[in-house]
Design a protein around this motif. Structure first.
Motif, PDB file in Angstrom:
ATOM      1  N   GLN A 239     -16.668  14.403  -2.307  1.00 54.26           N
ATOM      2  CA  GLN A 239     -15.961  14.131  -1.265  1.00 54.26           C
ATOM      3  C   GLN A 239     -16.957  13.625  -0.056  1.00 54.26           C
ATOM      4  O   GLN A 239     -18.124  14.329   0.045  1.00 54.26           O
ATOM      5  CB  GLN A 239     -15.095  15.190  -0.420  1.00 54.26           C
ATOM      6  N   LYS A 240     -16.493  12.494   0.755  1.00 56.99           N
ATOM      7  CA  LYS A 240     -17.497  12.149   1.982  1.00 56.99           C
ATOM      8  C   LYS A 240     -17.644  13.045   2.725  1.00 56.99           C
ATOM      9  O   LYS A 240     -16.841  13.779   3.266  1.00 56.99           O
ATOM     10  CB  LYS A 240     -17.123  10.910   2.461  1.00 56.99           C
ATOM     11  N   VAL A 241     -18.886  13.185   3.262  1.00 61.73           N
ATOM     12  CA  VAL A 241     -19.352  14.136   4.077  1.00 61.73           C
ATOM     13  C   VAL A 241     -19.782  13.334   5.511  1.00 61.73           C
ATOM     14  O   VAL A 241     -19.044  13.595   6.936  1.00 61.73           O
ATOM     15  CB  VAL A 241     -20.407  15.109   3.919  1.00 61.73           C
ATOM     16  N   ILE A 242     -20.746  12.508   5.389  1.00 57.77           N
ATOM     17  CA  ILE A 242     -21.136  11.644   6.564  1.00 57.77           C
ATOM     18  C   ILE A 242     -21.348  10.194   6.025  1.00 57.77           C
ATOM     19  O   ILE A 242     -21.689   9.808   4.924  1.00 57.77           O
ATOM     20  CB  ILE A 242     -22.684  11.976   6.940  1.00 57.77           C
ATOM     21  N   GLU A 243     -20.615   9.207   6.921  1.00 52.54           N
ATOM     22  CA  GLU A 243     -20.806   7.844   6.534  1.00 52.54           C
ATOM     23  C   GLU A 243     -21.377   7.055   7.750  1.00 52.54           C
ATOM     24  O   GLU A 243     -21.539   7.683   8.861  1.00 52.54           O
ATOM     25  CB  GLU A 243     -19.328   7.285   6.407  1.00 52.54           C
ATOM     26  N   GLU A 244     -22.072   5.920   7.097  1.00 56.33           N
ATOM     27  CA  GLU A 244     -22.744   5.094   8.211  1.00 56.33           C
ATOM     28  C   GLU A 244     -22.701   3.694   7.844  1.00 56.33           C
ATOM     29  O   GLU A 244     -22.205   3.142   6.597  1.00 56.33           O
ATOM     30  CB  GLU A 244     -24.388   5.560   8.251  1.00 56.33           C
ATOM     31  N   ALA A 245     -22.820   2.842   9.013  1.00 59.88           N
ATOM     32  CA  ALA A 245     -22.743   1.466   8.711  1.00 59.88           C
ATOM     33  C   ALA A 245     -23.866   0.762   9.770  1.00 59.88           C
ATOM     34  O   ALA A 245     -23.943   1.301  10.812  1.00 59.88           O
ATOM     35  CB  ALA A 245     -21.569   0.801   9.199  1.00 59.88           C
ATOM     36  N   PRO A 246     -24.731  -0.360   9.582  1.00 61.53           N
ATOM     37  CA  PRO A 246     -24.509  -0.497   8.012  1.00 61.53           C
ATOM     38  C   PRO A 246     -25.418   0.290   6.908  1.00 61.53           C
ATOM     39  O   PRO A 246     -26.034   1.433   7.534  1.00 61.53           O
ATOM     40  CB  PRO A 246     -25.440  -1.961   8.299  1.00 61.53           C
ATOM     41  N   ALA A 247     -25.526  -0.213   5.620  1.00 58.87           N
ATOM     42  CA  ALA A 247     -26.227   0.893   4.712  1.00 58.87           C
ATOM     43  C   ALA A 247     -27.789   0.777   4.993  1.00 58.87           C
ATOM     44  O   ALA A 247     -28.296  -0.371   5.180  1.00 58.87           O
ATOM     45  CB  ALA A 247     -25.739   0.304   3.469  1.00 58.87           C
ATOM     46  N   PRO A 248     -28.534   1.810   4.960  1.00 57.30           N
ATOM     47  CA  PRO A 248     -29.969   1.775   5.064  1.00 57.30           C
ATOM     48  C   PRO A 248     -30.586   1.143   4.005  1.00 57.30           C
ATOM     49  O   PRO A 248     -30.234   1.019   2.968  1.00 57.30           O
ATOM     50  CB  PRO A 248     -30.180   3.202   5.031  1.00 57.30           C
ATOM     51  N   ASP A 249     -31.486   0.254   4.397  1.00 56.81           N
ATOM     52  CA  ASP A 249     -32.493  -0.610   3.668  1.00 56.81           C
ATOM     53  C   ASP A 249     -31.843  -1.786   3.023  1.00 56.81           C
ATOM     54  O   ASP A 249     -32.463  -1.963   1.842  1.00 56.81           O
ATOM     55  CB  ASP A 249     -33.249   0.506   2.589  1.00 56.81           C
ATOM     56  N   ILE A 250     -30.329  -1.981   3.159  1.00 56.36           N
ATOM     57  CA  ILE A 250     -29.821  -3.199   2.386  1.00 56.36           C
ATOM     58  C   ILE A 250     -30.608  -4.497   3.008  1.00 56.36           C
ATOM     59  O   ILE A 250     -30.924  -4.761   4.029  1.00 56.36           O
ATOM     60  CB  ILE A 250     -28.520  -3.152   2.851  1.00 56.36           C
ATOM     61  N   THR A 251     -30.714  -5.250   2.042  1.00 55.09           N
ATOM     62  CA  THR A 251     -31.449  -6.635   2.150  1.00 55.09           C
ATOM     63  C   THR A 251     -30.314  -7.532   2.402  1.00 55.09           C
ATOM     64  O   THR A 251     -29.245  -7.329   2.047  1.00 55.09           O
ATOM     65  CB  THR A 251     -32.139  -7.212   0.931  1.00 55.09           C
ATOM     66  N   PRO A 252     -30.941  -8.613   2.880  1.00 54.58           N
ATOM     67  CA  PRO A 252     -29.763  -9.761   3.303  1.00 54.58           C
ATOM     68  C   PRO A 252     -29.269 -10.182   1.899  1.00 54.58           C
ATOM     69  O   PRO A 252     -27.857 -10.489   1.833  1.00 54.58           O
ATOM     70  CB  PRO A 252     -30.481 -10.926   3.977  1.00 54.58           C
ATOM     71  N   GLU A 253     -30.096 -10.380   0.623  1.00 51.01           N
ATOM     72  CA  GLU A 253     -29.562 -10.723  -0.383  1.00 51.01           C
ATOM     73  C   GLU A 253     -28.345  -9.635  -1.054  1.00 51.01           C
ATOM     74  O   GLU A 253     -27.363 -10.100  -1.544  1.00 51.01           O
ATOM     75  CB  GLU A 253     -30.757 -11.003  -1.360  1.00 51.01           C
ATOM     76  N   MET A 254     -28.692  -8.447  -1.025  1.00 51.51           N
ATOM     77  CA  MET A 254     -27.661  -7.517  -1.483  1.00 51.51           C
ATOM     78  C   MET A 254     -26.637  -7.590  -0.679  1.00 51.51           C
ATOM     79  O   MET A 254     -25.404  -7.514  -1.358  1.00 51.51           O
ATOM     80  CB  MET A 254     -28.570  -6.096  -1.236  1.00 51.51           C
ATOM     81  N   ARG A 255     -26.564  -7.552   0.628  1.00 47.93           N
ATOM     82  CA  ARG A 255     -25.463  -7.769   1.388  1.00 47.93           C
ATOM     83  C   ARG A 255     -24.492  -8.916   1.164  1.00 47.93           C
ATOM     84  O   ARG A 255     -23.188  -8.760   0.872  1.00 47.93           O
ATOM     85  CB  ARG A 255     -25.625  -7.760   2.853  1.00 47.93           C
ATOM     86  N   ALA A 256     -25.111 -10.064   0.783  1.00 55.11           N
ATOM     87  CA  ALA A 256     -24.546 -11.265   0.697  1.00 55.11           C
ATOM     88  C   ALA A 256     -23.766 -11.124  -0.915  1.00 55.11           C
ATOM     89  O   ALA A 256     -22.832 -11.478  -1.007  1.00 55.11           O
ATOM     90  CB  ALA A 256     -25.630 -12.379   0.296  1.00 55.11           C
ATOM     91  N   ALA A 257     -24.494 -10.512  -1.742  1.00 56.00           N
ATOM     92  CA  ALA A 257     -23.882 -10.259  -3.137  1.00 56.00           C
ATOM     93  C   ALA A 257     -22.692  -9.347  -3.203  1.00 56.00           C
ATOM     94  O   ALA A 257     -21.720  -9.506  -3.655  1.00 56.00           O
ATOM     95  CB  ALA A 257     -24.930  -9.883  -4.142  1.00 56.00           C
ATOM     96  N   MET A 258     -22.918  -8.454  -2.265  1.00 54.63           N
ATOM     97  CA  MET A 258     -21.841  -7.416  -2.185  1.00 54.63           C
ATOM     98  C   MET A 258     -20.731  -7.569  -1.623  1.00 54.63           C
ATOM     99  O   MET A 258     -19.444  -7.574  -2.039  1.00 54.63           O
ATOM    100  CB  MET A 258     -22.378  -5.960  -1.615  1.00 54.63           C
ATOM    101  N   THR A 259     -20.903  -8.240  -0.350  1.00 57.97           N
ATOM    102  CA  THR A 259     -19.655  -8.654   0.279  1.00 57.97           C
ATOM    103  C   THR A 259     -18.908 -10.011  -0.071  1.00 57.97           C
ATOM    104  O   THR A 259     -17.784 -10.249  -0.299  1.00 57.97           O
ATOM    105  CB  THR A 259     -20.096  -9.113   1.771  1.00 57.97           C
ATOM    106  N   ASP A 260     -19.829 -10.961  -0.884  1.00 55.10           N
ATOM    107  CA  ASP A 260     -19.103 -11.933  -1.752  1.00 55.10           C
ATOM    108  C   ASP A 260     -18.178 -11.219  -2.904  1.00 55.10           C
ATOM    109  O   ASP A 260     -17.174 -11.860  -3.016  1.00 55.10           O
ATOM    110  CB  ASP A 260     -20.237 -12.746  -2.254  1.00 55.10           C
ATOM    111  N   ALA A 261     -18.646 -10.344  -3.422  1.00 59.62           N
ATOM    112  CA  ALA A 261     -17.948  -9.768  -4.661  1.00 59.62           C
ATOM    113  C   ALA A 261     -16.708  -9.087  -3.896  1.00 59.62           C
ATOM    114  O   ALA A 261     -15.542  -9.044  -4.680  1.00 59.62           O
ATOM    115  CB  ALA A 261     -18.751  -8.675  -5.134  1.00 59.62           C
TER     116      ALA A 261
END
Length: 672
Positions: A239-261
């Protein structure tokens, strides 16, 4: 522009109902609330333009009654129904019924919900759409030999997961082939009990998993966009306790791949409305574009959607309403901003020191901070001072959301918000949440879904009562604090004595003990408090925001709040409560401290395991009490013979007698 709804019904309760009502009011849309017996005086009922009673306090009698909710919408002239989250929000049968009644469902189509309703079918669909899925077996065969063979092919450790449902039920990690059969049987039994479906899937277990999800939005014109990602890795019991945005340490390449998917996933099912694509991420070697896999899709608005709103400046409920009314998405992908960092903490009425046991109580004092250091704060709540946390629903008090320019500032702002949240009347997890945002690993971004369990002993630490809290409670009980803030000259003279200091007796109930004190007035705002063995001189001043009490070893700034038969002393990050005992009132007899058991909270007696006349042993389960969506075993505190026991199916209040023991001689107990 498409004609907007003139009136909508919110098929939910609590903070999400209040959240939807606020946006609807901002857009000039009328609102209809629904409510159960327990929610007759709830905040969402008061906020709505109209409210309809739909049944009893349990969800099965009210918020899960699709027929009554739809009829309420028809009777009040509502054109659409917003489901909020939970309850009927992801029920395709409900969507079909809403549409059949000639109403609009503010959310995705029933077909989209069905497509994502079963984990195995959803993952096969995602594979076809080119979305990466966790290596595993999602087929129909359920024989032990097949599943065990697939587990060997995937490679241990593996995760057995129920194909229906969620919340961690029907989920087992298996480290060795020798343990597979037993784990499979256990997972199947739990899944069957929870979801009525014992079918499972088998997946590769990710050793350092992070839970990162992408907010997506689609419309009825073929458009789909993402609104960036949220990191929800801080979890307990899945069960989620704390959420945040954006994800810590995410790279532009990782974000592009995840959001595209994520956008591919939404388009694969012609998705319309707000949805969330949840990914499991392998963080063992940092965030990599090839290290994330589709886990599931939530076909509704998420609890944690405010963090996305804070970093984009957008109102996702407004987007939901516009899309449901037939409008295209308000912005294109390139127009959606990303600014700063946001964090959300879920504040619950629960006791971390007792295994996070859900709590109940009346919120005699409830104050949230309007400002925080280094950022802005937003409170999402469905309760007010004086409201009661009942046993019928989720015990969430509020979602505390902060926004700042960067992650470090946001975490400091969240700690400040938690430390200045004041609640008296029920125990909360506020201190646990504050310890979590201070945790070095989390602050450094070194987080995964197992962080809380690994460090639970250091996160759940009792908050010490500050020096001076007890003395301030004694002064409050004496009535002598009144003169410090009174303009009435007669009240200001309270405590005055012409020849010698006046003395006032006070009896204070503290955890585990009752103590008699004497208070003497030594001068203007100066007092002596004498206990049986000690005495202390104090000075007390009121600065408009609270009391400042000083003396030997005491330097405390705190507020006082009246609670029934007591007082709460509220300092930064701590609330201490004391009972005020009238020495002239005859104390009620305890009723035999060892001869009865009472209910720790209101609830339903789910099952009774013993009968009157039975001999029982210390630690034996006598009955099971269902409260706050959980089952709690009530065990015998000592050996004894049952004289009376509550009936199965009884709805009991807090401190209701559940079990009474017969008084037996020790020789008879031994003989029995």
């Amino acid at each position: 522009m498409t004609n907007m709804f003139s009136r909508i019904l919110i098929a939910n309760r609590g903070e999400i109902a209040c959240r939807v009502i606020r946006t609807a009011q901002k857009m000039g849309i009328g609102t209809v609330a629904v409510y159960s017996d327990a929610d007759a005086n709830a905040l969402h009922v008061a906020m709505a333009d109209e409210a309809v009673h739909i049944g009893g306090s349990s969800v099965s009698e009210s918020y899960l009654r699709a027929d009554r909710i739809i009829q309420a919408a028809i009777d009040t002239g509502a054109e659409a129904i917003h489901p909020g989250y939970g309850f009927l929000s992801e029920n395709p049968g409900f969507v079909d019924a809403v549409v059949k009644a000639g109403l609009v469902f503010i959310g995705p189509s029933a077909d989209s919900i069905r497509a994502m309703g079963l984990k195995d079918a959803a993952k096969r669909l995602m594979e076809k759409a080119g979305v990466p899925v966790v290596p595993g077996y999602h087929g129909e065969a359920q024989e032990l030999v097949v599943l065990a063979s697939k587990a060997r092919e995937i490679g241990y450790p593996v995760l057995i997961k129920a194909r229906a449902g969620g919340g961690g039920k029907g989920m087992r990690k298996v480290d060795s082939p020798d343990d597979f059969a037993e784990a499979l049987g256990s997972a199947r039994r739990e899944a069957k009990s929870a979801f009525g479906d014992d079918r499972v899937l088998v997946e590769k277990y990710v050793s350092k998993p992070r839970h990162i999800e992408v907010q997506v939005f689609g419309d009825n014109h073929g458009n789909a966009v993402h609104l960036y990602e949220r990191d929800c890795s801080l979890q307990r019991r899945h069960q989620k306790v704390i959420e945040e945005a954006p994800a810590p340490d995410i790279t532009p390449e990782m974000r592009a791949a995840m959001t595209d998917a994520a956008v591919k996933a939404a388009k694969a099912i012609n998705y319309s409305g707000a949805g969330t694509i949840e990914f499991i991420v392998d963080a063992s070697q940092g965030l990599r574009p090839d290290g994330f896999w589709f886990m599931e899709m939530n076909t509704r608005l998420q609890v944690e959607h405010p963090v996305t709103e804070m970093i984009t400046g957008l109102d996702l409920v407004e987007w939901q309403l516009r899309v449901a009314a037939g409008e295209p998405l308000p912005l294109t992908q390139a127009q959606i901003p990303l600014n700063g960092h946001a964090v959300e903490a879920r504040l619950y009425a629960e006791d971390p020191a007792k295994g996070f046991l859900p709590a109940i109580g009346t919120l005699h004092h409830l104050t949230f901070p309007a400002t925080v250091n280094g950022g802005t704060v937003r409170i999402e709540t469905g309760v007010r001072p004086g409201d009661t946390i009942s046993p019928y629903y989720d015990p969430m008090i509020a979602k505390i959301v902060v926004h700042a320019t960067d992650r470090a500032s946001a975490l400091h702002a969240m700690e400040d918000a938690l430390l200045h949240t004041e609640i008296a009347g029920t125990v909360t997890n506020a201190a646990f949440l504050a310890a979590l945002v201070r945790h070095q690993g989390f602050a450094a971004g070194d987080v995964d879904t197992g962080l809380i369990d690994r460090h639970l002993h250091s996160l759940v630490v009792p908050v010490a009562m500050p020096a001076g809290a007890k003395e301030l409670a004694v002064l409050y009980a004496s009535g002598l604090l009144i003169k410090a803030v009174s303009d009435d000259p007669w009240t200001a003279l309270r405590g005055y004595s012409h020849h010698a200091p006046s003395h006032y007796p006070v009896t204070l109930g503290e955890p585990g003990q009752t103590t008699r004190y004497g208070v003497a007035v030594l001068g203007d705002d100066r007092f002596e408090i004498a206990a049986p063995d000690t005495a202390v001189d104090l000075r007390v001043r009121h600065d408009g925001g609270g009391w400042h009490i000083t003396g030997k070893g005491i330097n405390l700034k705190a507020k006082t709040a009246a609670i029934p038969q007591g007082v709460a002393i509220i300092a930064t990050g701590v609330v201490a409560t004391f009972a005020l005992i009238d020495p002239l009132q005859r104390a009620e007899e305890a009723g035999g401290a060892g001869d009865r058991l009472t209910a720790p909270m209101p609830g339903l007696v789910k099952s009774v395991r013993v009968s009157a006349g039975d001999m029982v042993k210390k630690g034996q389960v006598l009955l099971v009490l269902e409260a706050m969506k959980m089952e709690h075993s009530i065990t015998a505190p000592h050996d004894g013979k049952i004289a009376e026991i509550v009936k199965e199916g009884a709805q009991v209040k807090e401190k209701t007698a559940l079990v009474r023991f017969e008084e037996l001689e020790s020789a008879e107990l031994t003989k029995k």
